[in-house]
Design a protein around this motif. Structure first.
Motif, PDB file in Angstrom:
ATOM      1  N   SER A  78      42.161  35.816  45.239  1.00 33.26           N
ATOM      2  CA  SER A  78      40.722  36.023  45.428  1.00 33.26           C
ATOM      3  C   SER A  78      40.211  35.283  46.651  1.00 33.26           C
ATOM      4  O   SER A  78      39.368  35.795  47.382  1.00 33.26           O
ATOM      5  N   ASN A  81      41.543  37.242  49.757  1.00 34.73           N
ATOM      6  CA  ASN A  81      41.176  38.656  49.859  1.00 34.73           C
ATOM      7  C   ASN A  81      39.671  38.856  49.931  1.00 34.73           C
ATOM      8  O   ASN A  81      39.189  39.665  50.706  1.00 34.73           O
ATOM      9  N   GLU A  87      41.655  43.706  45.871  1.00 35.09           N
ATOM     10  CA  GLU A  87      42.398  42.981  44.842  1.00 35.09           C
ATOM     11  C   GLU A  87      42.887  43.925  43.754  1.00 35.09           C
ATOM     12  O   GLU A  87      44.039  43.841  43.328  1.00 35.09           O
ATOM     13  N   THR A 107      46.079  47.310  50.917  1.00 33.68           N
ATOM     14  CA  THR A 107      45.007  46.316  50.937  1.00 33.68           C
ATOM     15  C   THR A 107      44.258  46.364  52.259  1.00 33.68           C
ATOM     16  O   THR A 107      43.026  46.284  52.291  1.00 33.68           O
TER      17      THR A 107
END
Length: 181
Positions: A78, A81, A87, A107
């Motif tokens: 977390s 990202n 996530e 991602t």
């Protein structure tokens, strides 16, 4: 935020309504210098976002646990990202046994919009705003934080964003412990 400037002369008193960036310009304070009032406005606007992030963090914590992450690894994911969609995509790919390269590419694609948001915010900084302010705000931009920052009139005051980050980002990082067994 709208400010008010009073000007008094012998002939008349005038009231000028100004944006926060105009108030900075008129007071001689750089638009990027600390202003407690602007910081507190950011905190006020960040609280509802924080409540939403807190709710999202529970589902992210569950997804992280299902993907085999420890609480610390979920927290780190977390922190690095900063985007729930990225996530979720990463956790789903990890659960399905995808390679690191596949996880990185998906991602990157899921979070590409943040590059555009950061570019839009960069155009709103006052000339002379130090690079480190730009870097921190570009790193911590999320959909909701971008929305409240870009909606403000005048130059973007970094301390408004920092005030909004203060309640919001910790709630997003709560992911790691949300589904702790």
């Amino acid at each position: 935020a709208i400010g008010v400037q009073f000007t008094r002369t012998k002939e008349r008193t005038s009231i000028i309504m100004t944006s926060s960036s105009e108030t900075s310009r008129l007071s001689g304070r750089p638009a990027w210098a600390f202003d407690r009032r602007i910081f507190l406005n950011g905190m006020r606007d960040g609280v509802p976002i924080a409540l939403g992030y807190f709710a999202v963090s529970f589902s992210l914590g569950i997804a992280a646990r299902k993907a085999g992450f420890t609480p610390f690894q979920g927290f780190l994911a977390s922190l690095l990202n900063n985007a729930s969609a990225g996530e979720y995509a990463a956790f789903a790919l990890i659960m399905s046994g995808a390679s690191y390269f596949q996880v990185a590419v998906i991602t990157l694609i899921a979070n590409a919009r943040y590059l555009l948001m950061s570019c839009a915010l960069a155009q709103r900084f006052a000339p002379g705003t130090p690079f480190w302010h730009r870097l921190v705000i570009g790193y911590d931009v999320t959909d909701e934080l971008f929305g409240i920052a870009i909606a403000r009139p005048g130059y973007l005051d970094p301390f408004y964003s920092y005030g909004a980050f203060l309640p919001a980002i910790p709630c997003l990082l709560y992911t790691s412990d949300a589904a702790d067994d």
